[in-house]
Design a protein around this motif. Structure first.
Motif, short mmCIF file in Angstrom:
data_model
loop_
_atom_site.label_atom_id
_atom_site.label_comp_id
_atom_site.label_asym_id
_atom_site.label_seq_id
_atom_site.Cartn_x
_atom_site.Cartn_y
_atom_site.Cartn_z
N VAL A 286 0.67 -1.14 -0.45
CA VAL A 286 -0.31 -0.01 -0.36
C VAL A 286 1.41 0.89 -0.20
CG1 VAL A 286 -1.67 1.21 1.61
CG2 VAL A 286 -2.06 -1.39 1.23
N ASN A 287 0.83 2.30 -1.03
CA ASN A 287 1.44 3.66 -1.08
C ASN A 287 0.52 4.67 -1.32
OD1 ASN A 287 4.06 2.14 -2.00
ND2 ASN A 287 3.63 2.21 -3.39
N THR B 141 5.56 0.20 8.76
CA THR B 141 5.56 -0.10 8.92
C THR B 141 4.63 -1.53 10.32
OG1 THR B 141 6.78 -0.92 6.73
CG2 THR B 141 5.15 -3.17 7.09
N LYS B 142 5.18 -1.77 10.81
CA LYS B 142 4.42 -1.97 11.92
C LYS B 142 3.89 -1.18 12.52
CE LYS B 142 6.05 -4.91 16.18
NZ LYS B 142 6.39 -4.94 17.18
N LEU B 143 3.82 -0.45 13.21
CA LEU B 143 2.94 0.76 13.14
C LEU B 143 1.70 1.22 12.59
CD1 LEU B 143 2.72 3.36 15.67
CD2 LEU B 143 3.41 4.42 13.99
N LEU B 144 1.92 1.24 11.43
CA LEU B 144 0.73 1.33 10.61
C LEU B 144 -0.46 0.38 10.42
CD1 LEU B 144 2.08 3.79 7.07
CD2 LEU B 144 0.98 4.85 9.55
#
Length: 67
Positions: free
Chosen positions: A29-30, A53-56
């Motif tokens: 996803v961008n 990545t982990k946070l989102l």
């Protein structure tokens, strides 16, 4: 006599793939952020010793679980 490994002929033998979870397919996803927000995000993940990545991913999953 047959060539090959005799243990391969056993139908009852379990393989590792039979007892492990299959990994989920991921999709990239961008999206765009303004520069100030991007720098705040990067500083936040650095301060919290995590990755963007982990946070989102955690934030999205949390929001989806609220429904």
């Amino acid at each position: 006599m047959k060539a090959g490994r005799p243990s391969k002929d056993k139908k009852d033998a379990l393989e590792l793939s039979d007892v492990t979870d299959k990994p989920k397919k991921s999709t990239r996803v961008n999206f765009n952020l303004d520069e100030d927000t991007y720098f705040e995000l990067k500083q936040y993940v650095l301060d919290n010793r995590t990755t963007v990545t982990k946070l989102l991913t955690e934030m999205i999953e949390s929001r989806l679980n609220e429904r």
